[in-house]
Design a protein around this motif. Sequence first.
Motif, PDB file in Angstrom:
ATOM      1  N   UNK A   1       0.834  -1.205   0.000  1.00  0.00           N
ATOM      2  CA  UNK A   1       0.000   0.000   0.000  1.00  0.00           C
ATOM      3  C   UNK A   1       0.869   1.254   0.000  1.00  0.00           C
ATOM      4  N   UNK A   2       1.877   1.282   0.865  1.00  0.00           N
ATOM      5  CA  UNK A   2       2.774   2.443   0.915  1.00  0.00           C
ATOM      6  C   UNK A   2       3.519   2.590  -0.397  1.00  0.00           C
ATOM      7  N   UNK A   3       4.066   1.482  -0.890  1.00  0.00           N
ATOM      8  CA  UNK A   3       4.816   1.516  -2.141  1.00  0.00           C
ATOM      9  C   UNK A   3       3.972   1.951  -3.323  1.00  0.00           C
ATOM     10  N   UNK A   4       2.763   1.402  -3.425  1.00  0.00           N
ATOM     11  CA  UNK A   4       1.877   1.778  -4.541  1.00  0.00           C
ATOM     12  C   UNK A   4       1.482   3.246  -4.445  1.00  0.00           C
ATOM     13  N   UNK A   5       1.155   3.705  -3.254  1.00  0.00           N
ATOM     14  CA  UNK A   5       0.758   5.109  -3.086  1.00  0.00           C
ATOM     15  C   UNK A   5       1.894   6.055  -3.465  1.00  0.00           C
TER      16      UNK A   5
END
Length: 161
Positions: free
Chosen positions: A12-16
């Motif tokens: 989630x952090x990486x995609x965001x």
Amino acid sequence: MKEVFNVRKAMVIGMSISIVGLVLTVYFATQISFSIRLESWFSQKYWVQFMPLVSSILLTIAGILAILKRPNANFTFALFGHTVSEQIMFDWLGLTDIGSYLLNLIGLKSFNYPDHAILWLFALSLISLYIAYSNVLKLRRVSLGEAIIGITTGVVLSFIA
């Protein structure tokens, strides 16, 4: 269960971060004026306009490394965070004016990020520093040497770019 949560959190952090970095990359790429004149390639003004683009590409790479759970993702987050936050803070404090004055003496001039992007980039740099140094992604921690490299890179780029 805890390992699944850590993988999802990293995704989630990486995609965001990757999506935000990609949007900023496209935006800054459209703001660059490319020149085919050879003499413009040797001016600092021409090369400094690429700095926001390079910073946003670095943010995109940090997000991709987080998605892939690579151990050097924290260092990339720290490098982006230091580079952008130090440039903006030094500009706010007027320290880059001193650097600009000194650069003007030798025929160079310092340029900054666009005004409308400063708050977004500053917020992203603080988030990146938090991710890197608090080890939110549970990857390899940023070493002292890597932290010094990030800080030094930020300081140097603040005064030249």
